[in-house]
Design an enzyme around this catalytic site. Structure first.
Site, PDB file in Angstrom:
ATOM      1  N   GLU A   1      -2.261  -8.012  -0.976  1.00  0.00           N
ATOM      2  CA  GLU A   1      -3.660  -7.613  -0.769  1.00  0.00           C
ATOM      3  C   GLU A   1      -4.551  -7.962  -1.952  1.00  0.00           C
ATOM      4  OE1 GLU A   1      -1.450  -3.838  -2.197  1.00  0.00           O
ATOM      5  OE2 GLU A   1      -1.074  -5.523  -0.863  1.00  0.00           O
TER       6      GLU A   1
ATOM      7  N   HIS B   1       2.325  -7.455  -3.972  1.00  0.00           N
ATOM      8  CA  HIS B   1       1.121  -6.876  -3.360  1.00  0.00           C
ATOM      9  C   HIS B   1       0.177  -8.002  -2.925  1.00  0.00           C
ATOM     10  CE1 HIS B   1       1.642  -2.545  -4.470  1.00  0.00           C
ATOM     11  NE2 HIS B   1       2.441  -3.081  -5.398  1.00  0.00           N
TER      12      HIS B   1
ATOM     13  N   CYS C   1       5.700  -3.457  -1.156  1.00  0.00           N
ATOM     14  CA  CYS C   1       6.276  -2.832  -2.345  1.00  0.00           C
ATOM     15  C   CYS C   1       7.198  -1.672  -1.937  1.00  0.00           C
ATOM     16  CB  CYS C   1       5.162  -2.395  -3.303  1.00  0.00           C
ATOM     17  SG  CYS C   1       5.742  -2.055  -4.981  1.00  0.00           S
TER      18      CYS C   1
END
Length: 609
Positions: free
Chosen positions: A516, A514, A388
């Site tokens: 994750e 993102h 990001c």
């Protein structure tokens, strides 16, 4: 009938209710049940989107763009499910829904009160949301685990406690049970495990109309039998209903800890559920994974360069994604937190690391320090991943130092920049909550030579979760690609730059999304997986072998597929780096695990090569 398991907390907050709720769901799912989860937060905020990371940890983002509590990240990772924004219930959401009904005249002129209107709204929300499918097979859940944030006795949680006091009678006793998580302190002066805080907490809970069916005791060391019997006697439960959840080396051991103490059998009897005798498939993977995490010998250090490094929960999902990837390549992860606001050019050289990670964030503070770290990673050929804002700053760094645009910046930080390489605010930033580009979006790979595309299993596109306002200015794309800085992934319309890669570098990758948020313990996120592979010096070998193992395909709780331990056979620890004693220890552990899970003979002559 739907089965509801309410998890409450006592004494102090932050003692692991989220991990315990996730672990309970995991062992029930391992028995073949479909499990969902709901997190209740008593704060008045509508959602977690406007929280400071120091206030409440990271903001977790769901497929539908919901900005929610980080505990929903635990639920998704443990249970491998996809939740929605309505799985996070807050006081603000409940009051907003009730007030909206009142404004429309739904209450027909009645006085709107906490009881029954607020409590009814809570119960209706839970019953409706519990039936929303969260698995890929789109089957309605059978069990709903509900975590009530905070501690019993907090004034803001009282309406929820009252709602569940009524709820237990509405759904009948055989469909509702309560787990109470309490702290057992052990003062260093005496070393004695103290039960009084738990007694007081249970007494207060019972006074409010809820009786715990299981008391899960959080403690530093395993509970003495005498302590367990004392809790049983004074808290009006059987000794088998007192569960010890002591500190363990890995959170992956918690489901195994609960299962060993007969939690599955208790739920089977208490909730009248026909559960398989002993959970096997999924928990076997968890046991293998937790055992494996204990015997890792090689280390891999990653510098996390951010501005919220004093509170690790600010990057909870990022750390978990790194751990998942490190475990997949049999390395122990060492995270070195570097405060970007204090970063000096020589700091990373003095404390050498294997790779650099610059995560997302907001605000100008610390951005120059992050750019300094990116510059060092690019020049020193250190593996780098920017997520990001980390990707956006990589664009700024390249523009300044390679393209010669000295004032290149994001209009978020410098609206007067002559080279606004990051621009295009997604929404009017005047209202902060829920105004970003949020949730699952598709990214199309524009080239077959992309490293990240190969790590995704040579996929033509990926669906990942976003949370940002500003983006790379597409008008400047050509200037970067002439110098070997490629935008290999773009959105469906080709207007938004989603993935960057740099030529002639071991691993220099940035992603606007993102990744994750969708990483799983046995399904590591490909961008993070690539970073750890590169940091361990294994990426080129992995790519040359055709990436036969795609991290997204390593685990299916119903298929019984093997774990990365066997599938990444080429990434075994080299014997030259392991002492003979450690080799033999690993051999004995493998033999023991083999004999416990297979009837086939084990080759006693086998050693690690």
């Amino acid at each position: 009938m739907m089965k509801y398991i309410l998890v409450t907390g006592g004494v102090i907050s932050g003692i692991g209710k989220g991990i315990i709720a996730s672990s309970v769901g995991t062992i029930l799912k391992s028995c073949g049940l479909h499990v969902t989860a709901i997190k209740i937060d008593p704060y008045i905020n509508i959602d977690a989107g406007t929280f400071s990371p120091y206030e409440h940890g990271e903001v977790f983002v769901l497929d539908d763009g919901g900005e929610v509590d980080l505990d929903l990240g635990n639920y998704e990772r443990f249970l491998d499910i996809r939740l929605t924004r309505d799985n996070n219930l807050t006081t603000g959401k409940i009051y907003q829904s009730v007030i909206n009904k009142e404004r429309k005249g739904d209450y027909l002129g009645k006085t709107v009160q906490v009881v029954p209107h607020i409590t009814d709204a809570i119960q209706e929300w839970v019953m409706k949301q519990a039936r929303v499918p969260v698995d890929d097979d789109d089957v309605e859940p059978q069990v709903c685990v509900i975590e009530l944030g905070g501690t019993v006795g907090d004034i803001e949680s009282m309406p929820f406690i009252e709602a569940f006091r009524q709820f237990q009678f509405k759904v009948k006793r055989e469909n509702f049970c309560n787990i109470h998580v309490s702290l057992i302190p052990q003062p260093s002066a005496t070393g004695e495990q103290k039960t009084k805080p738990t007694q007081n907490s249970v007494r207060e809970l019972r006074g409010l109309g809820l009786s715990p069916d299981l008391i899960m005791c959080r403690c530093a060391n395993a509970l003495d039998n005498a302590v367990k019997e004392k809790i049983s006697m004074f808290c009006h439960v059987e000794p088998e209903q007192v569960i010890c959840v002591h500190d363990v080396s890995s959170i992956y051991k918690v489901p195994l800890l609960l299962e060993d103490q007969g939690v599955v059998g208790y739920f089977s009897r208490r909730l009248d559920m026909h559960i398989e005798g002993r959970p096997r498939k999924m928990l076997a993977k968890w046991k293998e994974m937790s055992d494996r995490s204990d015997r890792l010998l090689e280390h891999c250090s990653i510098a996390l360069v951010g501005k919220y490094t004093k509170f690790s929960d600010s990057y909870a999902s990022v750390i978990k994604a790194l751990e998942h990837s490190a475990l997949a390549i049999s390395h122990k992860l060492d995270v070195k937190y570097v405060d970007s606001a204090d970063l000096e050019p020589g700091m990373l050289q003095e404390d050498p690391v294997s790779g650099i990670l610059v995560p997302g964030g907001f605000g100008v503070r610390g951005t120059e320090g992050k750019i300094c770290a990116i510059n060092w990673a690019r020049k020193q050929k250190k593996p780098f991943l920017g997520v990001c804002l980390g990707m956006q700053l990589a664009v700024c760094e390249f523009a300044r130092n390679i393209l010669g645009w000295e004032d290149a910046n994001s209009t978020e930080f410098d609206p007067e920049s002559k080279h606004p390489v990051i621009d295009m605010p997604e929404h009017n930033p005047g209202q902060m909550g829920g105004t970003m580009r949020l949730g699952k979006r598709r990214t199309i790979f524009k080239t077959k030579n992309s490293v990240l595309r190969k790590l995704y299993g040579d996929a033509e596109y990926v669906d990942e979760r976003h949370r940002h306002r500003f983006e790379v200015n597409p008008e400047l794309k050509g200037h970067f690609e002439e110098k070997g800085f490629h935008f290999v992934g773009q959105d469906v319309e080709g207007e938004r730059m989603e993935v960057i890669e740099l030529d002639d570098h071991p691993y220099f990758v940035g992603v606007q999304y993102h990744p994750e948020f969708t990483s799983r313990p046995i399904k590591p996120s490909p961008p993070y997986f690539g970073l750890l592979l590169a940091a361990a010096g294994k990426l080129q070998g992995y790519l040359q072998k055709g990436c036969r193992l795609s991290p997204r395909d390593t685990y299916s709780d119903r298929s019984g597929s093997s774990s990365p331990d066997s599938e990444i056979s080429e990434l075994k620890i080299p014997s030259s780096q392991v002492s003979p004693q450690d080799q033999y220890s690993l051999f004995l552990q493998d033999k023991s695990r083999h004999q416990s899970t297979s009837n086939a003979p084990f080759n006693d002559n086998f050693l690690y090569h």
